[in-house]
Design a protein around this motif. Sequence first.
Motif, PDB file in Angstrom:
ATOM      1  N   GLY A 166       0.794  -1.222   0.000  1.00 51.45           N
ATOM      2  CA  GLY A 166       0.000   0.000   0.000  1.00 51.45           C
ATOM      3  C   GLY A 166       0.825   1.270   0.000  1.00 51.45           C
ATOM      4  N   ARG A 167       2.147   1.177   0.221  1.00 47.67           N
ATOM      5  CA  ARG A 167       2.964   2.387   0.283  1.00 47.67           C
ATOM      6  C   ARG A 167       3.184   2.965  -1.115  1.00 47.67           C
ATOM      7  N   VAL A 168       3.242   4.290  -1.180  1.00 46.04           N
ATOM      8  CA  VAL A 168       3.520   4.977  -2.436  1.00 46.04           C
ATOM      9  C   VAL A 168       4.965   4.670  -2.846  1.00 46.04           C
ATOM     10  N   ARG A 169       5.119   4.135  -4.047  1.00 44.19           N
ATOM     11  CA  ARG A 169       6.448   3.802  -4.557  1.00 44.19           C
ATOM     12  C   ARG A 169       7.008   5.018  -5.296  1.00 44.19           C
ATOM     13  N   VAL A 170       8.228   5.410  -4.965  1.00 44.73           N
ATOM     14  CA  VAL A 170       8.828   6.624  -5.535  1.00 44.73           C
ATOM     15  C   VAL A 170      10.144   6.257  -6.201  1.00 44.73           C
TER      16      VAL A 170
ATOM     17  N   PHE B  26      10.081  16.462  -2.273  1.00 43.35           N
ATOM     18  CA  PHE B  26       8.706  16.070  -2.529  1.00 43.35           C
ATOM     19  C   PHE B  26       8.591  14.551  -2.578  1.00 43.35           C
ATOM     20  N   GLY B  27       9.523  13.898  -3.275  1.00 39.72           N
ATOM     21  CA  GLY B  27       9.508  12.442  -3.329  1.00 39.72           C
ATOM     22  C   GLY B  27       9.765  11.808  -1.975  1.00 39.72           C
ATOM     23  N   GLN B  28      10.648  12.409  -1.155  1.00 40.06           N
ATOM     24  CA  GLN B  28      10.938  11.862   0.175  1.00 40.06           C
ATOM     25  C   GLN B  28       9.703  11.919   1.073  1.00 40.06           C
ATOM     26  N   ARG B  29       8.900  12.989   0.928  1.00 42.48           N
ATOM     27  CA  ARG B  29       7.676  13.051   1.733  1.00 42.48           C
ATOM     28  C   ARG B  29       6.632  12.071   1.226  1.00 42.48           C
ATOM     29  N   ALA B  30       6.532  11.931  -0.108  1.00 41.30           N
ATOM     30  CA  ALA B  30       5.521  11.035  -0.671  1.00 41.30           C
ATOM     31  C   ALA B  30       5.809   9.579  -0.346  1.00 41.30           C
ATOM     32  N   ILE B  31       7.085   9.215  -0.182  1.00 33.85           N
ATOM     33  CA  ILE B  31       7.434   7.814   0.059  1.00 33.85           C
ATOM     34  C   ILE B  31       6.974   7.340   1.434  1.00 33.85           C
ATOM     35  N   LYS B  32       6.622   8.305   2.306  1.00 33.27           N
ATOM     36  CA  LYS B  32       6.160   7.942   3.641  1.00 33.27           C
ATOM     37  C   LYS B  32       4.667   7.597   3.686  1.00 33.27           C
ATOM     38  N   ILE B  33       3.971   7.819   2.581  1.00 36.33           N
ATOM     39  CA  ILE B  33       2.519   7.664   2.581  1.00 36.33           C
ATOM     40  C   ILE B  33       2.162   6.217   2.289  1.00 36.33           C
ATOM     41  N   VAL B  34       1.200   5.686   3.042  1.00 33.17           N
ATOM     42  CA  VAL B  34       0.719   4.319   2.845  1.00 33.17           C
ATOM     43  C   VAL B  34      -0.764   4.393   2.495  1.00 33.17           C
ATOM     44  N   ASN B  35      -1.137   3.802   1.363  1.00 34.19           N
ATOM     45  CA  ASN B  35      -2.522   3.806   0.909  1.00 34.19           C
ATOM     46  C   ASN B  35      -3.268   2.569   1.397  1.00 34.19           C
ATOM     47  N   MET B  36      -4.576   2.671   1.457  1.00 36.42           N
ATOM     48  CA  MET B  36      -5.435   1.538   1.774  1.00 36.42           C
ATOM     49  C   MET B  36      -5.929   0.976   0.442  1.00 36.42           C
ATOM     50  N   VAL B  37      -5.404  -0.199   0.047  1.00 39.54           N
ATOM     51  CA  VAL B  37      -5.699  -0.783  -1.249  1.00 39.54           C
ATOM     52  C   VAL B  37      -6.998  -1.569  -1.161  1.00 39.54           C
ATOM     53  N   LYS B  38      -7.926  -1.326  -2.078  1.00 37.90           N
ATOM     54  CA  LYS B  38      -9.228  -1.965  -2.062  1.00 37.90           C
ATOM     55  C   LYS B  38      -9.483  -2.687  -3.375  1.00 37.90           C
ATOM     56  N   LEU B  39     -10.193  -3.799  -3.256  1.00 39.53           N
ATOM     57  CA  LEU B  39     -10.607  -4.556  -4.426  1.00 39.53           C
ATOM     58  C   LEU B  39     -12.124  -4.485  -4.515  1.00 39.53           C
ATOM     59  N   LYS B  40     -12.649  -4.062  -5.651  1.00 36.30           N
ATOM     60  CA  LYS B  40     -14.088  -3.918  -5.828  1.00 36.30           C
ATOM     61  C   LYS B  40     -14.611  -5.046  -6.698  1.00 36.30           C
ATOM     62  N   GLU B  41     -15.600  -5.772  -6.157  1.00 39.58           N
ATOM     63  CA  GLU B  41     -16.279  -6.808  -6.911  1.00 39.58           C
ATOM     64  C   GLU B  41     -17.779  -6.605  -6.759  1.00 39.58           C
ATOM     65  N   GLU B  42     -18.504  -6.797  -7.841  1.00 39.82           N
ATOM     66  CA  GLU B  42     -19.938  -6.615  -7.833  1.00 39.82           C
ATOM     67  C   GLU B  42     -20.607  -7.790  -8.525  1.00 39.82           C
ATOM     68  N   PHE B  43     -21.792  -8.134  -8.015  1.00 41.63           N
ATOM     69  CA  PHE B  43     -22.599  -9.111  -8.736  1.00 41.63           C
ATOM     70  C   PHE B  43     -23.185  -8.421  -9.957  1.00 41.63           C
ATOM     71  N   ASP B  44     -22.993  -9.030 -11.109  1.00 38.06           N
ATOM     72  CA  ASP B  44     -23.465  -8.443 -12.367  1.00 38.06           C
ATOM     73  C   ASP B  44     -24.876  -8.946 -12.661  1.00 38.06           C
ATOM     74  N   TYR B  45     -25.855  -8.414 -11.854  1.00 39.41           N
ATOM     75  CA  TYR B  45     -27.229  -8.824 -12.087  1.00 39.41           C
ATOM     76  C   TYR B  45     -27.717  -8.388 -13.473  1.00 39.41           C
ATOM     77  N   GLU B  46     -27.310  -7.221 -13.876  1.00 44.89           N
ATOM     78  CA  GLU B  46     -27.726  -6.747 -15.192  1.00 44.89           C
ATOM     79  C   GLU B  46     -27.174  -7.640 -16.292  1.00 44.89           C
ATOM     80  N   GLY B  47     -25.907  -8.042 -16.144  1.00 44.38           N
ATOM     81  CA  GLY B  47     -25.325  -8.935 -17.143  1.00 44.38           C
ATOM     82  C   GLY B  47     -26.035 -10.276 -17.173  1.00 44.38           C
ATOM     83  N   LEU B  48     -26.351 -10.818 -15.947  1.00 40.18           N
ATOM     84  CA  LEU B  48     -27.068 -12.096 -15.902  1.00 40.18           C
ATOM     85  C   LEU B  48     -28.446 -11.964 -16.527  1.00 40.18           C
ATOM     86  N   CYS B  49     -29.124 -10.859 -16.221  1.00 39.22           N
ATOM     87  CA  CYS B  49     -30.453 -10.639 -16.803  1.00 39.22           C
ATOM     88  C   CYS B  49     -30.373 -10.582 -18.323  1.00 39.22           C
ATOM     89  N   ARG B  50     -29.399  -9.829 -18.822  1.00 37.53           N
ATOM     90  CA  ARG B  50     -29.229  -9.762 -20.276  1.00 37.53           C
ATOM     91  C   ARG B  50     -28.921 -11.128 -20.863  1.00 37.53           C
TER      92      ARG B  50
END
Length: 981
Positions: free
Chosen positions: A93-97, A433-457
């Motif tokens: 999750g850390r910003v790569r610089v 600027f890069g030295q400050r950015a390298i200290k930042i850690v992001n929260m990585v998220k994965l988004k998954e959805e049920f494709d009801y519309e696709g199934l309906c189609r």
Amino acid sequence: MASGLRSSSSSSSFTTAAGGGALSSSGRFERQLHGNGSSSSSSSSSSSAVSTQGGVSFGQTHLPGRSKAPSSRRSVTPNSRTNSGSDYEEDRGRVRVAVRLRPKNAEDIILDSDFADCVELQPELKRLKLRKNNWTSESYRFDEVFTETASQKRVYEVVAKPVVESVLNGYSGTVMAYGQTGTGKTYTLGKLGKDDASERGIMARALEDILASVSASDCVEVSYFQLYMECIQDLLAPEKINIPINEDPKTGEISLPGASVVKVQNLDQFSQLLQIGEANRHAANTKLNTESSRSHAILMVYIRRSVHEKVEDGITSWEKVPRTTLSGSNAIPLIRKSKLLIVDLAGSERIDKSGSEGHLLEEAKFINLSLTSLGKCINALAENSPHIPLRDSKLTRLLRDSFGGHCSARTSLIITIGPSARHYAETTSSVMFGQRAIKIVNMVKLKEEFDYEGLCRKLEHQVDHLTAEVERKQKLREDDKYKLEKELKECQDSFAEAKRNLITRSEFLEKENTRLEVEMKDLLNELKCQKDHNDLMSEKAARLEVNIKCSKQHQLESSTYQKVLADTTQMYEKKIAELIKQLKDEHAHAKSVEEQLNAMKKLLNDSQKTIQGQKEVDELTVKLQEMYQLHGQTLSELQSLKSEQEGLLGEKARLNEELQAVRERLSVEENQRKTIEYELDKILYMNGNTKASSTFGTRIGSQKTNSLRETLSGQRATIAKICEEVGLQKILQLLTSEDSDVQIHAVKVVANLAAEDFNQEKIVEEGGLDALLMLLRSSQNTTILRVTSGAIANLAMNELNQGLIMSKGGAQLLAKIASKTTDLQTLRMVAGALANLCGNEKLHIMLKEDGGIKALLEMGRSGSNDVTAQIARGIANFAKCESRGINLGQRKGRSLLMDDGALGWLIANSNNSSTSAQRHVELALCHLAQNEDNVEDFISSGGVKELVRISVESSREDIRNLAKKMLRSSPTFRTIKAEKY
């Protein structure tokens, strides 16, 4: 956004939120990875309690030393769930610089020759050292350090490829370039590499990998826009300006509802879209970069993929969640939505170094303001501040997902720096600027959805397909039944018809047999008659043979008679030939006798003439003796004349030597006088590096510059003292003096004062511009005209003064002076003044009508490099303003320069020995080529060939790149280049 960011700590391991995950009403799954400051394997020690809202569970991870975030800063994405996972990289999750050093260009080599390198790279240790001086340096560590020889492929694989792979796996990602103007950000990100595939940048390579990895059922869409002066403009549809930013109150996601979204099918289509966007992007020529980007460009890639296999990424499987009662191929499909941002930030710059003024100055202010806001956010995130100032700028709002937030991304940042010691402060700022950015850690998220519309189609498609299949088979059976019945009926009809035909045929054959028997009897009778006729013909043939024998006998007798007649004829012919021969012999004998008679007559005449010629010989002998005497006298006189001539030649040689010595002394004195006048003009008008180079276009060596600065300083002090003691009004009154020497000194003082910006307004208010224009009209003194033209050139560097000069007929006066004078210094001053007026687009039409462009081109007859450089600079200013107006949609049509032959002049002077003149000529050609209405002129005059030469042989890399861009952007230029070059 602040809750999604964590500053890096001693340990960068990740744990997942507690609670496993829940299925929302819309069927969306969401996986999160939180930065954890503890290396303990127990998830209970690093996770907070799980709160539930609207049927969805949310996990919140707290870092040591940070208070628990309030509920308003939780990830409140509806219809999502949080899963636990393991086996992730330690700092995913850390910003790569990374840092990339630009190679030295020709300007760096020249200007930094007296300075030591300020940047030292240690790529094997992933460290960078900045030297303040020979004793002090500071070391910084990054995720990757690229030297100036690093290839585009290696930069992509290290910086962007891990982000692209994460995006393909369903996570959002960001690749961003930050650095000073001219350090290679756009080259690193947006280079297309049409001529050389190895030069392709991150954008082209990323889309190539994405398109190669997705299937036919997946969807890849792109948006391309720029942030220009805090206004968002669509680069694919430039008419869309000031696009608003919308933020979903539930999910916190950022969207641009007015931006164009184009579905990408292949890499060629994407390359065309990228070319369209680059053509619409704002760029300008500054001291630091010929094609400086004046806006932040952001490429958004939206990816929608179907999930067909079990996910094995260390996160709790979603298979345990009840999906649907359906089974087999009708199970509810899952889709993953991810987004890739590639951000080409405008370069940070200092006004005093870039030389920006007017509109460029306003652009620079907005660029620096947005970059400052971004820096504040980076500082707040790196320092774990409770408040992140995201709304200070539209840039920080657009990039909130790149540095944490509700829907954060995996982010890679590449810092581009230059090697020049002149920009040590800017390089240090970029590195920090890069030295400050390298200290930042992001929260990585994965988004998954049920494709009801696709199934309906899908189900609707299956129902429609099965219904159509049933109808098709039913129709096929009915068609087969109808076809068989039709064939049976046709067979029955055919059988009855065949029977009828057989009966009819039998009756016809019987009749035909009877007819043939009758015909046979008739033929037998005919044969009998023919036999009787043949017997009669045989008798006639026998009689003819007898007649032929008789005819042959008569023919033989006739041939004998003809032979006797021929012999008699031959005998008579011989006799006639003998008589003719005798006649010819007698005629020849008579002719010889006549010739003998004529010879005798000739001998008789010759003897008579000999007797008369003896007397004439005696007379000629007497005359010859007299001529011998005259010849002797003439020789003696000739000898005396030769001696006199030798004396005169010696005197002439001595006089020529004296004359040559006098001429040499006069030539030396004239050269000294011109040198003194030239140096005096430089002292008066070359005051300041920027204005001196823009007015005169020459470069002075370092030793000469130092001495010139000392002299100039003394001159300025003297002029300032005179102005204080006498007063500007009295100095201007001296311009009307009847004494030419007084006028010369006064106009030199005014010219020197006009070189300073703070004096120009005062001079114009006191009537100095009118007095200078009056001198141009009335004076005939060469020195006055030269210095007055230089003073007007200094005043013409101000935009307000340019309009006054044109309205008072200044361009007409300058054109008139140029047509009359032959003095090179005067021509150089006039050309400099007209070149400054060419830089104002509002005055172009008036300048052309007043003859300014024509006069500027006609001054090229002088052959002086200094004058040529000023002419080329004026044309380049004129063409650059036109190209800017075309790009902004403010101007259309063929260039005003074409009617006066400017293109032909540029092509003729493209190989000028002066570096300054050649640079301005090349820039002018490139800017004229941007106008599609000028293409025919380029083709007819050979301008395409010069563009190709500039793209290969130009001494400046930025000009070469600009020429290549022009050749690629025009289909006509591309075709001609492919066919001829």
